[in-house]
Motif scaffolding. Structure first.
Motif, PDB file in Angstrom:
ATOM      1  N   HIS A 199      30.444  33.266  36.299  1.00 35.44           N
ATOM      2  CA  HIS A 199      31.708  34.102  36.280  1.00 35.44           C
ATOM      3  C   HIS A 199      32.448  33.509  35.030  1.00 35.44           C
ATOM      4  O   HIS A 199      33.161  32.692  35.551  1.00 35.44           O
ATOM      5  CB  HIS A 199      32.315  34.312  38.055  1.00 35.44           C
ATOM      6  CG  HIS A 199      31.244  35.911  38.255  1.00 35.44           C
ATOM      7  ND1 HIS A 199      30.276  35.188  39.323  1.00 35.44           N
ATOM      8  CD2 HIS A 199      30.579  36.426  38.269  1.00 35.44           C
ATOM      9  CE1 HIS A 199      30.117  36.444  39.909  1.00 35.44           C
ATOM     10  NE2 HIS A 199      29.931  37.308  38.949  1.00 35.44           N
ATOM     11  N   ARG A 200      32.551  33.840  33.820  1.00 30.09           N
ATOM     12  CA  ARG A 200      33.939  33.216  33.364  1.00 30.09           C
ATOM     13  C   ARG A 200      34.023  32.174  32.925  1.00 30.09           C
ATOM     14  O   ARG A 200      34.788  31.438  32.228  1.00 30.09           O
ATOM     15  CB  ARG A 200      35.431  33.375  34.338  1.00 30.09           C
ATOM     16  CG  ARG A 200      35.443  35.411  34.381  1.00 30.09           C
ATOM     17  CD  ARG A 200      36.154  35.907  35.097  1.00 30.09           C
ATOM     18  NE  ARG A 200      36.000  37.036  35.736  1.00 30.09           N
ATOM     19  CZ  ARG A 200      35.676  37.312  37.526  1.00 30.09           C
ATOM     20  NH1 ARG A 200      34.771  36.063  37.623  1.00 30.09           N
ATOM     21  NH2 ARG A 200      35.118  38.650  37.378  1.00 30.09           N
TER      22      ARG A 200
ATOM     23  N   THR B  28      30.365  37.909  32.424  1.00 27.98           N
ATOM     24  CA  THR B  28      29.780  37.711  33.772  1.00 27.98           C
ATOM     25  C   THR B  28      28.070  37.129  34.181  1.00 27.98           C
ATOM     26  O   THR B  28      27.390  36.551  34.962  1.00 27.98           O
ATOM     27  CB  THR B  28      29.754  38.754  35.353  1.00 27.98           C
ATOM     28  OG1 THR B  28      29.454  39.735  34.369  1.00 27.98           O
ATOM     29  CG2 THR B  28      31.357  38.855  35.151  1.00 27.98           C
TER      30      THR B  28
ATOM     31  N   PHE C 198      43.339  33.963  37.269  1.00 26.62           N
ATOM     32  CA  PHE C 198      42.143  33.689  38.701  1.00 26.62           C
ATOM     33  C   PHE C 198      43.493  33.461  39.854  1.00 26.62           C
ATOM     34  O   PHE C 198      44.197  32.439  39.700  1.00 26.62           O
ATOM     35  CB  PHE C 198      41.378  33.246  38.507  1.00 26.62           C
ATOM     36  CG  PHE C 198      41.871  31.460  37.832  1.00 26.62           C
ATOM     37  CD1 PHE C 198      42.085  30.373  38.909  1.00 26.62           C
ATOM     38  CD2 PHE C 198      41.336  31.304  36.976  1.00 26.62           C
ATOM     39  CE1 PHE C 198      42.751  29.447  38.122  1.00 26.62           C
ATOM     40  CE2 PHE C 198      42.032  30.332  36.542  1.00 26.62           C
ATOM     41  CZ  PHE C 198      42.298  28.983  36.752  1.00 26.62           C
ATOM     42  N   LYS C 199      42.584  33.650  41.114  1.00 26.02           N
ATOM     43  CA  LYS C 199      43.325  32.818  42.650  1.00 26.02           C
ATOM     44  C   LYS C 199      42.691  32.633  43.296  1.00 26.02           C
ATOM     45  O   LYS C 199      42.858  31.528  44.543  1.00 26.02           O
ATOM     46  CB  LYS C 199      43.742  34.294  43.377  1.00 26.02           C
ATOM     47  CG  LYS C 199      44.715  34.915  42.333  1.00 26.02           C
ATOM     48  CD  LYS C 199      45.922  35.005  42.226  1.00 26.02           C
ATOM     49  CE  LYS C 199      47.011  36.590  41.708  1.00 26.02           C
ATOM     50  NZ  LYS C 199      46.392  37.507  40.578  1.00 26.02           N
ATOM     51  N   HIS C 200      41.557  32.122  42.733  1.00 22.40           N
ATOM     52  CA  HIS C 200      40.372  31.170  43.298  1.00 22.40           C
ATOM     53  C   HIS C 200      38.746  31.056  42.411  1.00 22.40           C
ATOM     54  O   HIS C 200      38.637  31.922  41.602  1.00 22.40           O
ATOM     55  CB  HIS C 200      39.229  32.399  45.110  1.00 22.40           C
ATOM     56  CG  HIS C 200      40.995  32.508  45.565  1.00 22.40           C
ATOM     57  ND1 HIS C 200      41.373  33.653  45.879  1.00 22.40           N
ATOM     58  CD2 HIS C 200      40.723  32.275  47.147  1.00 22.40           C
ATOM     59  CE1 HIS C 200      42.315  33.601  47.080  1.00 22.40           C
ATOM     60  NE2 HIS C 200      41.800  33.297  47.859  1.00 22.40           N
TER      61      HIS C 200
ATOM     62  N   ASP D 223      33.136  29.664  39.307  1.00 24.75           N
ATOM     63  CA  ASP D 223      33.272  30.994  40.154  1.00 24.75           C
ATOM     64  C   ASP D 223      34.621  31.915  39.799  1.00 24.75           C
ATOM     65  O   ASP D 223      34.593  31.791  40.640  1.00 24.75           O
ATOM     66  CB  ASP D 223      31.846  31.390  41.001  1.00 24.75           C
ATOM     67  CG  ASP D 223      31.642  32.582  42.003  1.00 24.75           C
ATOM     68  OD1 ASP D 223      31.641  33.174  40.413  1.00 24.75           O
ATOM     69  OD2 ASP D 223      31.958  33.283  42.926  1.00 24.75           O
ATOM     70  N   PRO D 224      35.765  31.526  38.789  1.00 24.82           N
ATOM     71  CA  PRO D 224      36.272  31.930  39.182  1.00 24.82           C
ATOM     72  C   PRO D 224      37.161  33.620  39.776  1.00 24.82           C
ATOM     73  O   PRO D 224      35.813  34.010  38.860  1.00 24.82           O
ATOM     74  CB  PRO D 224      37.911  31.461  37.523  1.00 24.82           C
ATOM     75  CG  PRO D 224      36.563  31.292  36.939  1.00 24.82           C
ATOM     76  CD  PRO D 224      34.937  31.046  37.569  1.00 24.82           C
ATOM     77  N   ASP D 225      37.516  33.754  40.709  1.00 24.51           N
ATOM     78  CA  ASP D 225      37.395  35.261  40.762  1.00 24.51           C
ATOM     79  C   ASP D 225      38.377  35.908  39.447  1.00 24.51           C
ATOM     80  O   ASP D 225      38.366  37.743  39.859  1.00 24.51           O
ATOM     81  CB  ASP D 225      37.993  35.453  41.817  1.00 24.51           C
ATOM     82  CG  ASP D 225      39.147  35.447  42.163  1.00 24.51           C
ATOM     83  OD1 ASP D 225      40.282  34.994  41.101  1.00 24.51           O
ATOM     84  OD2 ASP D 225      40.250  35.150  43.422  1.00 24.51           O
ATOM     85  N   ASP D 226      38.742  35.753  38.604  1.00 26.29           N
ATOM     86  CA  ASP D 226      39.606  37.346  37.423  1.00 26.29           C
ATOM     87  C   ASP D 226      39.632  36.132  36.547  1.00 26.29           C
ATOM     88  O   ASP D 226      38.555  34.787  36.137  1.00 26.29           O
ATOM     89  CB  ASP D 226      40.993  37.119  37.874  1.00 26.29           C
ATOM     90  CG  ASP D 226      41.854  38.462  37.155  1.00 26.29           C
ATOM     91  OD1 ASP D 226      40.837  38.905  36.607  1.00 26.29           O
ATOM     92  OD2 ASP D 226      42.375  38.700  37.855  1.00 26.29           O
TER      93      ASP D 226
ATOM     94  N   LYS E 203      41.364  28.010  46.714  1.00 21.83           N
ATOM     95  CA  LYS E 203      42.473  29.285  46.401  1.00 21.83           C
ATOM     96  C   LYS E 203      43.552  27.932  45.643  1.00 21.83           C
ATOM     97  O   LYS E 203      43.193  26.320  45.392  1.00 21.83           O
ATOM     98  CB  LYS E 203      43.613  29.258  47.372  1.00 21.83           C
ATOM     99  CG  LYS E 203      44.337  29.898  46.734  1.00 21.83           C
ATOM    100  CD  LYS E 203      45.593  29.974  48.094  1.00 21.83           C
ATOM    101  CE  LYS E 203      46.669  31.480  48.079  1.00 21.83           C
ATOM    102  NZ  LYS E 203      47.321  31.625  49.990  1.00 21.83           N
TER     103      LYS E 203
END
Length: 649
Positions: free
Chosen positions: A83-84, A69, A124-126, A102-105, A131
């Motif tokens: 982020h990732r 991150t 990731f989901k977003h 900026d993916p969330d996972d 989405k």
């Protein structure tokens, strides 16, 4: 090589969620090559936390994917949030200010896409506010999600991606992708993300019954051969047993099973792993591929904690062309190049089949990163070292050098957190040729050495060489061969040495003892002290032992001087060739020559394959007291060759 650490943790606790030519010719050459430098470039960005799991090159832009991150310019003081996913210039090292998706996972894999885009896959989901479930396509210029590409609700981790002939291959632990039910390996339309019906083979079962879920953890494609190899946690593909590894033929109308199978991966390793295959890469020309594993259970007969080469054209139940054991440490990434197979993980040694989390006889230290010979899997002397952690997750060779992605901070004992670049133009090693006739052939008599021209049928007059200060004590030599201008000698005291030899003058002897530096390879030295015949051909030292019906071999890397820790059997008696009768032998071109106690010199055809070697065809007696007046059993016999170069110590 790409991985998600959380997924690796689940795997660890069992939680469910040469170049080896086929046949010798009149002159067979192992090509020389060049490796990257052991020196890292200064310009790589600093990735300050998490892991770099995947690396992609698009032009001069490098994209990193992982779990990190926070990053920083290599010469800066300001911490940047990324982020990732991270993009930077491979020449200047400057971090892109516009690529910030900026993916969330976690992002497990990034690969180049068409029209200045990249595909990404993971958990990731977003991505930003958009989405996207576990797979997406992004603009490299802006980091924006390409709106048209939408694979819908991919319902499990995406572990790997490949783009080939208008199809995006998606691998992971899902059962649905692109709006269609298709487990663990499927294809999507590259432009839209919609499912195709090209790949309809079902992956069923798991490696260890009742543990884990079916998944494919890594894929690679050989374009010229139109072959795809997949590794992971599965037991059957279609209606056939293909455990942890399978090869598919990528036909125009659909993917089909290839007859290739590697039964060795049916063996179980530690109960901590419900699958232990981790790394996969095809060679540049697609002729072979390399697999790396974890496992926790070691030994020369296991596939655990190993690197192994397989020939793409092999069919049926296939054994590896070679296998190298770490002795208890995990391999996470492989990069097969024409000059070397680069390997990363958290391994401490290679050539260590008898190690049990320790260095056993023959072990060679290669901490975190190493380079293996494509011919036999033994390490080169190249040894930059890499700080141990979980390990090196991805290796990528580009014209800029070898990119190294990991979870630790040092490579070559310098600070390069989580991403390093080893520059081009490092170690070089020469080509090595099998001897050809006619040539000067040398035969010892007591402590003297005599030379005569030999064309395979007729020996010329004998010339005695003048004694030299650094010559071997020939009466104490058990076998000898030449590679280029180097004369390699095994002796009754168990030593293995080399020295330059130009047909007249010897250089000073050098011990060839790399495999002895940690724990001496005593079995090899015992063999050397009593062997009755010795020669080298294409990555292997062949020899015979008193009273044994076997032709033995050990792998040998002339550049590094590493001798294989395992003695292998090439063949038993073949026609007139009986290893028990050998009193000296050599290979030239496609023929094996050996002498017997009667003084006769015999010839048969010589065939070396990936798994074995043997004398073949009809034998002929081409020398001896009653043929050419030469007693070929008086001592050591070898063929002269070339000029000295390379390391080999």
């Amino acid at each position: 090589m790409t991985r998600i650490t959380a997924f690796l943790a689940c795997l660890a606790v069992g939680v469910a969620v040469a170049v080896v030519p086929a046949t010798s010719s009149s002159a067979t050459t192992e090509p020389g090559g060049g490796l990257v430098s052991e020196t890292p470039a200064a310009i790589t960005p600093h990735v300050l936390n998490g892991e770099v799991l995947s690396i992609a090159a698009i032009g001069r832009t490098i994209v990193l994917a992982g779990t990190f991150t926070r990053v920083r310019e290599y010469n800066g003081t300001t911490t940047l949030i990324r982020h990732r996913l991270l993009a930077f210039d491979s020449v200047t090292g400057r971090i892109s200010t516009t690529f910030h998706p900026d993916p969330d996972d976690a992002v497990a894999v990034v690969i180049p896409g068409p029209a200045n885009t990249v595909y990404v896959g993971g958990d990731f989901k977003h991505i930003g506010l958009v989405k996207r479930h576990r797979v997406a396509r992004l603009s490299l210029a802006t980091g924006a999600v390409i709106a048209r590409f939408n694979a819908g609700a991919v319902n499990g981790t995406v572990q790997d991606l490949r783009l080939y002939k208008r199809r995006l291959y998606v691998a992971g632990a899902f059962t649905k992708a692109g709006g269609r039910k298709q487990g663990v390996l499927t294809t999507l339309r590259p432009a839209t993300g919609k499912a195709q019906r090209y790949l309809q083979l079902a992956f069923r079962g798991v490696h260890r019954r009742g543990l884990g879920v079916p998944m494919v953890v890594k894929i690679d494609i050989a374009p010229r051969q139109r072959r795809l190899v997949a590794i992971g946690n599965f037991r059957r593909v279609g209606h056939r047993r293909h455990e942890q590894i399978v090869m598919l033929r990528l036909n125009r109308r659909g993917a089909r099973l290839d007859p290739f199978d590697a039964p060795m991966y049916r063996a179980t390793c530690s109960g901590s792993f419900f699958t232990y295959v981790r790394a996969l890469d095809f060679s540049t020309d697609g002729a072979y591929f390399v697999v790396g594993t974890t496992g926790g259970v070691t030994g020369p007969t296991t596939p655990c904690d190993t690197v192994a080469r397989f020939e793409t054209g092999s069919r049926g139940a296939v054994s590896p062309s070679w296998i190298d054991h770490t002795g208890g440490d995990t391999i996470l990434s492989v990069e097969a190049t024409p000059s070397a197979v680069y390997v990363g993980g958290h391994q401490r040694w290679f050539n260590n089949p008898n190690g049990r989390n320790n260095a056993a006889p023959g072990a060679v230290s290669r901490t975190g990163i190493g380079a293996l010979s494509p011919v036999n899997g033994l390490p080169f002397s190249w040894d930059p070292t890499h700080q141990l952690g979980v390990g090196i997750f991805d290796l990528l060779l580009t014209p800029t050098g070898l990119w190294v992605g990991s979870d630790t901070d040092q490579i070559a004992h310098t600070y390069h957190p989580r991403i390093g670049l080893l520059l081009p133009n490092g170690l070089r090693y020469p080509a090595v040729s099998t001897p050809v006739l006619p040539a000067l052939t040398y035969l010892s008599l007591g402590d003297d050495l005599r030379a005569r021209r030999f064309d395979g049928r007729t020996a010329g007059p004998s010339t005695e060489l003048a004694a030299q200060p650094d010559q071997p004590t020939w009466s104490q030599v058990t076998g000898a061969f030449m590679l280029g201008g180097w004369l390699y000698v095994g002796a009754r005291d168990g030593t293995f040495t080399r020295r330059t030899f130009d047909g007249t003058t010897y250089g000073a002897p050098q011990a060839v003892a790399t495999s002895d530096r940690i724990v001496p390879l005593a079995d090899w030295h015992r063999d050397l002290s009593v062997l009755t015949g010795l020669f080298y051909d294409r990555g292997r030292i062949y020899y015979t032992l008193p009273g044994s019906r076997a032709l033995y071999y050990r792998y040998f890397n002339p550049e590094s001087g590493v001798v294989g820790a395992v003695r292998l059997i090439a063949s038993g008696p073949a026609g007139a060739f009986d290893p028990r009768q050998v009193r000296g032998m050599f290979v030239a071109g496609n023929a094996l020559y050996w002498s017997t106690a009667s003084g006769a010199l015999h010839r048969m055809g010589w065939v070396q394959t990936a798994q074995a070697a043997r004398a073949a065809g009809v034998a002929a007696t081409v020398g001896g007291p009653n043929v050419d007046g030469v007693d070929w059993s008086t001592g050591i016999v070898f063929v002269g060759q070339g000029t000295a170069s390379g390391r080999g110590g």
